[in-house]
Design a protein around this motif. Sequence first.
Motif, PDB file in Angstrom:
ATOM      1  N   ARG A 157       0.948  -1.224   0.008  1.00  0.00           N
ATOM      2  CA  ARG A 157       0.079  -0.039  -0.162  1.00  0.00           C
ATOM      3  C   ARG A 157       0.978   1.211  -0.027  1.00  0.00           C
ATOM      4  O   ARG A 157       2.036   1.403   0.442  1.00  0.00           O
ATOM      5  N   GLU A 158       0.468   2.390  -0.449  1.00  0.00           N
ATOM      6  CA  GLU A 158       1.167   3.374  -0.605  1.00  0.00           C
ATOM      7  C   GLU A 158       0.464   4.449   0.495  1.00  0.00           C
ATOM      8  O   GLU A 158       1.042   5.690   0.764  1.00  0.00           O
ATOM      9  N   THR A 159      -0.557   3.874   1.142  1.00  0.00           N
ATOM     10  CA  THR A 159      -1.050   4.768   2.389  1.00  0.00           C
ATOM     11  C   THR A 159      -1.312   4.258   3.422  1.00  0.00           C
ATOM     12  O   THR A 159      -1.676   2.923   3.365  1.00  0.00           O
ATOM     13  N   GLN A 160      -1.351   4.658   4.755  1.00  0.00           N
ATOM     14  CA  GLN A 160      -1.571   4.016   5.704  1.00  0.00           C
ATOM     15  C   GLN A 160      -3.176   3.936   5.986  1.00  0.00           C
ATOM     16  O   GLN A 160      -4.072   4.595   5.495  1.00  0.00           O
ATOM     17  N   THR A 161      -3.616   2.414   6.319  1.00  0.00           N
ATOM     18  CA  THR A 161      -5.157   2.185   6.530  1.00  0.00           C
ATOM     19  C   THR A 161      -5.041   1.421   7.687  1.00  0.00           C
ATOM     20  O   THR A 161      -4.390   0.716   8.237  1.00  0.00           O
ATOM     21  N   GLY A 162      -6.394   1.634   8.309  1.00  0.00           N
ATOM     22  CA  GLY A 162      -6.877   1.027   9.321  1.00  0.00           C
ATOM     23  C   GLY A 162      -7.209   1.991  10.756  1.00  0.00           C
ATOM     24  O   GLY A 162      -7.443   3.123  10.421  1.00  0.00           O
ATOM     25  N   THR A 163      -7.677   1.503  11.643  1.00  0.00           N
ATOM     26  CA  THR A 163      -8.006   2.075  13.137  1.00  0.00           C
ATOM     27  C   THR A 163      -6.720   2.100  13.857  1.00  0.00           C
ATOM     28  O   THR A 163      -6.155   1.123  14.174  1.00  0.00           O
ATOM     29  N   VAL A 164      -6.274   3.294  14.391  1.00  0.00           N
ATOM     30  CA  VAL A 164      -4.748   3.577  15.084  1.00  0.00           C
ATOM     31  C   VAL A 164      -4.794   2.505  16.219  1.00  0.00           C
ATOM     32  O   VAL A 164      -3.712   1.935  16.362  1.00  0.00           O
ATOM     33  N   SER A 168      -0.944  -2.260  12.832  1.00  0.00           N
ATOM     34  CA  SER A 168       0.229  -2.928  13.116  1.00  0.00           C
ATOM     35  C   SER A 168       1.539  -1.955  12.882  1.00  0.00           C
ATOM     36  O   SER A 168       1.123  -0.857  12.063  1.00  0.00           O
ATOM     37  N   PRO A 169       2.592  -2.201  13.405  1.00  0.00           N
ATOM     38  CA  PRO A 169       3.698  -1.378  13.274  1.00  0.00           C
ATOM     39  C   PRO A 169       4.128  -1.136  11.612  1.00  0.00           C
ATOM     40  O   PRO A 169       4.024  -0.122  11.253  1.00  0.00           O
ATOM     41  N   GLU A 170       3.862  -2.328  11.022  1.00  0.00           N
ATOM     42  CA  GLU A 170       4.226  -2.151   9.507  1.00  0.00           C
ATOM     43  C   GLU A 170       3.190  -1.507   8.797  1.00  0.00           C
ATOM     44  O   GLU A 170       3.240  -1.145   7.502  1.00  0.00           O
ATOM     45  N   SER A 171       1.950  -1.219   9.200  1.00  0.00           N
ATOM     46  CA  SER A 171       1.016  -0.857   8.529  1.00  0.00           C
ATOM     47  C   SER A 171       0.982   0.943   8.586  1.00  0.00           C
ATOM     48  O   SER A 171       0.248   1.815   8.228  1.00  0.00           O
ATOM     49  N   ILE A 172       2.026   1.227   9.706  1.00  0.00           N
ATOM     50  CA  ILE A 172       2.372   2.546   9.964  1.00  0.00           C
ATOM     51  C   ILE A 172       3.434   3.277   9.334  1.00  0.00           C
ATOM     52  O   ILE A 172       3.571   4.343   8.979  1.00  0.00           O
ATOM     53  N   SER A 173       4.613   2.505   9.547  1.00  0.00           N
ATOM     54  CA  SER A 173       5.903   2.817   9.060  1.00  0.00           C
ATOM     55  C   SER A 173       6.444   2.019   8.035  1.00  0.00           C
ATOM     56  O   SER A 173       6.287   0.884   8.092  1.00  0.00           O
ATOM     57  N   ASP A 174       7.109   2.683   7.092  1.00  0.00           N
ATOM     58  CA  ASP A 174       7.805   1.755   6.028  1.00  0.00           C
ATOM     59  C   ASP A 174       9.237   1.756   6.505  1.00  0.00           C
ATOM     60  O   ASP A 174      10.141   2.649   6.516  1.00  0.00           O
ATOM     61  N   PHE A 175       9.677   0.714   7.194  1.00  0.00           N
ATOM     62  CA  PHE A 175      10.818   0.551   7.751  1.00  0.00           C
ATOM     63  C   PHE A 175      12.156   0.561   6.680  1.00  0.00           C
ATOM     64  O   PHE A 175      12.986   0.755   7.133  1.00  0.00           O
ATOM     65  N   ASN A 176      11.716   0.181   5.495  1.00  0.00           N
ATOM     66  CA  ASN A 176      12.820   0.222   4.516  1.00  0.00           C
ATOM     67  C   ASN A 176      12.995   1.745   3.838  1.00  0.00           C
ATOM     68  O   ASN A 176      13.792   1.896   2.867  1.00  0.00           O
ATOM     69  N   ARG A 184       7.694   7.297  -2.720  1.00  0.00           N
ATOM     70  CA  ARG A 184       6.573   7.123  -1.975  1.00  0.00           C
ATOM     71  C   ARG A 184       6.761   5.881  -0.997  1.00  0.00           C
ATOM     72  O   ARG A 184       7.549   4.921  -1.539  1.00  0.00           O
ATOM     73  N   PRO A 185       6.174   6.105   0.356  1.00  0.00           N
ATOM     74  CA  PRO A 185       6.448   4.883   1.262  1.00  0.00           C
ATOM     75  C   PRO A 185       5.616   3.515   0.827  1.00  0.00           C
ATOM     76  O   PRO A 185       4.795   3.646  -0.021  1.00  0.00           O
ATOM     77  N   ASP A 186       6.362   2.518   1.232  1.00  0.00           N
ATOM     78  CA  ASP A 186       5.546   1.414   0.888  1.00  0.00           C
ATOM     79  C   ASP A 186       5.425   0.581   1.838  1.00  0.00           C
ATOM     80  O   ASP A 186       6.278  -0.034   2.573  1.00  0.00           O
ATOM     81  N   PHE A 187       4.241   0.283   2.319  1.00  0.00           N
ATOM     82  CA  PHE A 187       3.652  -0.341   3.377  1.00  0.00           C
ATOM     83  C   PHE A 187       3.412  -1.839   3.070  1.00  0.00           C
ATOM     84  O   PHE A 187       2.429  -2.084   2.271  1.00  0.00           O
ATOM     85  N   LYS A 188       4.245  -2.723   3.746  1.00  0.00           N
ATOM     86  CA  LYS A 188       3.981  -4.064   3.333  1.00  0.00           C
ATOM     87  C   LYS A 188       2.958  -4.855   4.368  1.00  0.00           C
ATOM     88  O   LYS A 188       3.374  -4.746   5.439  1.00  0.00           O
ATOM     89  N   LYS A 220       1.367  10.096  19.456  1.00  0.00           N
ATOM     90  CA  LYS A 220       2.108   9.268  20.267  1.00  0.00           C
ATOM     91  C   LYS A 220       1.739   8.062  20.422  1.00  0.00           C
ATOM     92  O   LYS A 220       2.522   7.012  20.537  1.00  0.00           O
ATOM     93  N   LYS A 221       0.454   7.534  19.954  1.00  0.00           N
ATOM     94  CA  LYS A 221       0.153   6.088  19.530  1.00  0.00           C
ATOM     95  C   LYS A 221       0.942   5.720  18.545  1.00  0.00           C
ATOM     96  O   LYS A 221       1.555   4.588  18.507  1.00  0.00           O
ATOM     97  N   PHE A 222       1.016   6.356  17.259  1.00  0.00           N
ATOM     98  CA  PHE A 222       1.785   5.942  16.240  1.00  0.00           C
ATOM     99  C   PHE A 222       3.479   5.745  16.834  1.00  0.00           C
ATOM    100  O   PHE A 222       3.911   4.641  16.285  1.00  0.00           O
ATOM    101  N   LYS A 223       3.809   6.485  17.379  1.00  0.00           N
ATOM    102  CA  LYS A 223       5.021   6.300  17.775  1.00  0.00           C
ATOM    103  C   LYS A 223       5.645   5.255  18.761  1.00  0.00           C
ATOM    104  O   LYS A 223       6.506   4.629  18.554  1.00  0.00           O
ATOM    105  N   ALA A 224       4.546   5.039  19.633  1.00  0.00           N
ATOM    106  CA  ALA A 224       4.971   3.755  20.441  1.00  0.00           C
ATOM    107  C   ALA A 224       4.618   2.582  19.911  1.00  0.00           C
ATOM    108  O   ALA A 224       5.215   1.578  20.070  1.00  0.00           O
ATOM    109  N   ILE A 225       3.474   2.594  18.732  1.00  0.00           N
ATOM    110  CA  ILE A 225       3.305   1.365  18.204  1.00  0.00           C
ATOM    111  C   ILE A 225       4.669   0.864  17.346  1.00  0.00           C
ATOM    112  O   ILE A 225       5.009  -0.459  17.345  1.00  0.00           O
ATOM    113  N   VAL A 226       5.441   1.798  16.855  1.00  0.00           N
ATOM    114  CA  VAL A 226       6.486   1.372  15.945  1.00  0.00           C
ATOM    115  C   VAL A 226       7.900   1.262  16.751  1.00  0.00           C
ATOM    116  O   VAL A 226       8.658   0.753  16.147  1.00  0.00           O
TER     117      VAL A 226
END
Length: 344
Positions: A157-164, A168-176, A184-188, A220-226
Motif C-alpha cells: 500500500r502507498e497509504t496508511q490504512t486501518g484504525t490507529v 500494526s507497526p508495518e501498516s504505520i511505518s515503512d521500515f525500509n 512514496r512509502p511502501d507499506f507491506k 503518540k500512539k503511532f510512535k509507541a506502536i512502531v
Amino acid sequence: MSLQQIGRGGTSKVYKVLSQEGKILALKKIDINGSDKTAFQGYINEINLLNHLKNNSRIIQLMDSEINRDTNSIYMVMECGEIDLARLLQKEGNKISISSIKMYWEQMLKAVHAIHEENIIHSDLKPANFLLVGGALKLIDFGIAKAIPNDTTNIHRETQTGTVNYMSPESISDFNADVDSDQRPDFKISRASDVWSLGCILYQMVYGKPPFFRENTIFKKFKAIVNIKYQIAFSSDRNQFRLESSQNQSSSSSNSNENNGTYNINDFVSSPLIEVMKLCLQREPKKRPTIPQLLQQAFIHAPQVSYNLVYNIVDEMLNYCNKKDDVGKISQVLYEQILKQGSF
C-alpha cells in the motif's frame, strides 16, 4: 419493509428490514454522491469480496446488492446481527468472563482464518468489525480488505490504512524507506498484520483498554506502536489498568469497590492468555504466529478449573485436619496459582 435505523457511518445508514419471506435482514444504504474514486472503489471491493465469501458461515452474508445511479446510492442487503463486539464490550465492561473471552477469541480466529484461506487480508480488524449473529461472531466490513496474489505473502500500500488502536507497526511505518528520499512509502501488509490487530482486540477484551491506552494522542500512539523499545504492559490482574484511569475518582468510591469482600475469579489472567497476547503483539511480523498456530495455543485448549471445586477440596482438607483456617483465602491463593500455571 423497513423497521428501523440501526446504525450509521460517514456516508452510510443501516436499516433493519423485513424480507418478503418474513426474515429480518440489514439494509445498508451508501450515499456515493460526491464520493471520490478511492471511496467508490472501496464499496465495490467490499461487494466483490463478500460475493466471493458467500456461504462461509463465519463471514457476514451478502444477500443482494445494487448500484443505483439515479439516486447515487449503493444498496447492500445482508444478515442482521444483534450487537457488534465494540458495543458488547462497552456494555459489559469488566463483567465479560474469561470463558466468554475464550469463546469469542476462538470464533474471531476462525473467522479471520476463513478469509486468510481465501488469500484475503482484512486490514481493519477491530471490535466494531465483529458482529454477533445468532450468538456467534461474524466478520464484517471489507471496505479496505485486499486479496493477496497467489505468488506472494504480502500486499503493498502507498497509504496508511486501518484504525490507529489496532494498526500494526508495518501498516504505520515503512521500515525500509529512506528518510531523505522523494519516493512514496511502501507499506507491506500481510496476514501477520491481521494477527497484530487480533492481539489488540484480545488485550482490550481482557483489560478493558487497547494496548497503547496510555498514549493520549494519535501521534503518540503511532510512535509507541512502531517503537521497539516501548514495552506493552501486561498484568495477571484484569483491573490494574482500569484502576490507573480511575485515579481521579474519589477515594471513597474506589475503596468501596476494592474492599467489598467479594472474590471474582474473572479478575485474574492466566499465563497462557498473557502468552497469546505477547505472541500476537510482537513488532516483527515474521515472529507472530499464524492463525492455525493460535488455534492450538493452551489458552483455548487447557482444561477449565472451577473455583468452587478448589474451594470444596480445600474445605474438605481443612476439616480432615481439624484446621480452622480461612477456607476462602486459602482457596483464593491456590486458585490464582492454578491460573498462573495455565490450567484455565
